[in-house]
Design a protein around this motif. Structure first.
Motif, PDB file in Angstrom:
ATOM      1  N   ALA A   1       0.833  -1.207   0.000  1.00  0.00           N
ATOM      2  CA  ALA A   1       0.000   0.000   0.000  1.00  0.00           C
ATOM      3  C   ALA A   1       0.866   1.255   0.000  1.00  0.00           C
ATOM      4  CB  ALA A   1      -0.912  -0.009   1.220  1.00  0.00           C
TER       5      ALA A   1
ATOM      6  N   SER B   1      -4.747   3.683  -1.995  1.00  0.00           N
ATOM      7  CA  SER B   1      -3.606   3.113  -1.274  1.00  0.00           C
ATOM      8  C   SER B   1      -3.607   3.546   0.188  1.00  0.00           C
ATOM      9  CB  SER B   1      -2.295   3.541  -1.918  1.00  0.00           C
ATOM     10  OG  SER B   1      -2.274   3.160  -3.255  1.00  0.00           O
TER      11      SER B   1
ATOM     12  N   MET C   1      -6.207   4.234   1.958  1.00  0.00           N
ATOM     13  CA  MET C   1      -7.255   3.435   2.614  1.00  0.00           C
ATOM     14  C   MET C   1      -6.721   2.036   2.942  1.00  0.00           C
ATOM     15  SD  MET C   1     -11.083   3.848   1.215  1.00  0.00           S
ATOM     16  CE  MET C   1     -11.260   2.300   0.367  1.00  0.00           C
ATOM     17  N   GLY C   2      -6.060   1.442   1.958  1.00  0.00           N
ATOM     18  CA  GLY C   2      -5.495   0.107   2.179  1.00  0.00           C
ATOM     19  C   GLY C   2      -4.441   0.118   3.274  1.00  0.00           C
TER      20      GLY C   2
ATOM     21  N   MET D   1      -6.087   0.247   6.641  1.00  0.00           N
ATOM     22  CA  MET D   1      -6.684  -1.040   7.010  1.00  0.00           C
ATOM     23  C   MET D   1      -5.616  -2.044   7.449  1.00  0.00           C
ATOM     24  SD  MET D   1      -9.848  -0.875   6.878  1.00  0.00           S
ATOM     25  CE  MET D   1     -10.600   0.711   6.733  1.00  0.00           C
ATOM     26  N   TYR D   2      -4.534  -2.108   6.674  1.00  0.00           N
ATOM     27  CA  TYR D   2      -3.467  -3.065   7.018  1.00  0.00           C
ATOM     28  C   TYR D   2      -2.821  -2.704   8.358  1.00  0.00           C
ATOM     29  CZ  TYR D   2      -3.554  -5.270   2.396  1.00  0.00           C
ATOM     30  OH  TYR D   2      -3.933  -5.969   1.286  1.00  0.00           O
TER      31      TYR D   2
END
Lengths: 152, 89
Positions: A11, A55, A57-58, A61-62
């Motif tokens: 990301a 990216s 957002m990802g 989340m990660y």
């Protein structure tokens, strides 16, 4: 747990690529400065912005998932909120306990006093009964008040 | 796999799709004609798109592989616990 690191790095790479796409028209000078934006500039800028947002957002989340896993394994401390609530509950319980304790203390202090008062009252009753019995046998005016008896 | 990891995987897949878009964009948006020499914008889009596709594909593959490994390890551990409890019971 290492899977989250791969996701995070991916990301992050996506974010860098998106940022580069937004800057590339100016960095590579295929967008003349001060002129109206050309078709490649529009495409690269908006594509880069979309990639950057996705990216980000990802990445969020990660990272959240990674933090959750670390908390689950006890590597980092859990959030303070439940502990604080628990602490408050314990505090409330402690305050309640203190109130109960202080009531018991007051009772302990007052108990001898109440006992002494009861003993006094019993003594007075016994004296009255004794006086009443002696006066009843000797004095016909047994029903008179003590004040009248004194006056007599 | 929880919902956050799923959203993360979806964003990784979207990054891959964005890489494909960057490959095709010069021709779809018609600022690069087929058969002519590539302009700077096309070269940049191609390189950036290929890097984006490689990064997202690698992240997706590795994340999925390690998620499967973790799931297999958890299942194995659960099976052992059940066997131990059956033996003791």
């Amino acid at each position: 747990m290492i899977k989250y690191l791969f996701g995070t790095v991916g990301a992050l790479g996506g974010m860098l690529a998106g940022a580069w796409l937004m800057l590339a028209p100016f960095a590579l000078a295929y967008q003349p400065s001060g002129a109206a934006w050309t078709e490649p500039t529009y495409t690269d800028f908006w594509s880069g912005l979309a990639i950057l947002v996705i990216s980000l957002m990802g990445l969020t989340m990660y990272v959240l998932d990674l933090l959750g896993e670390l908390r689950h394994r006890g590597i980092i401390e859990r959030r303070e909120e439940p502990e604080t609530q628990e602490g408050q509950a314990i505090g409330t319980r402690a305050v309640g306990g203190t109130q109960a304790g202080s009531a018991a203390d007051v009772e302990q202090i007052l108990l001898p006093l109440v006992n002494a008062m009861l003993e006094d009252m019993q003594d007075q009753r016994r004296r009255r009964e004794a006086n009443g019995a002696s006066q009843g046998s000797a004095d016909p005016n047994q029903e008179l008040d003590p004040e009248r008896r004194v006056q007599q | 796999m929880n919902s956050q990891a799923r959203i993360g995987l979806v964003t990784t897949m979207l990054m891959f799709v964005a890489g494909i878009w960057l490959f095709l964009a010069p021709f779809i948006m018609e600022y690069q004609r087929v058969g002519e020499d590539w302009i700077d914008a096309t070269r940049n889009d191609m390189w950036t798109g290929s890097v984006l596709m490689a990064i997202s594909a690698l992240a997706f593959f590795l994340f999925t592989a390690f998620a499967l490994r973790d799931a297999a390890a958890r299942a194995d551990e659960r099976r052992r616990e059940e066997e131990d409890s059956q033996k003791s019971g």
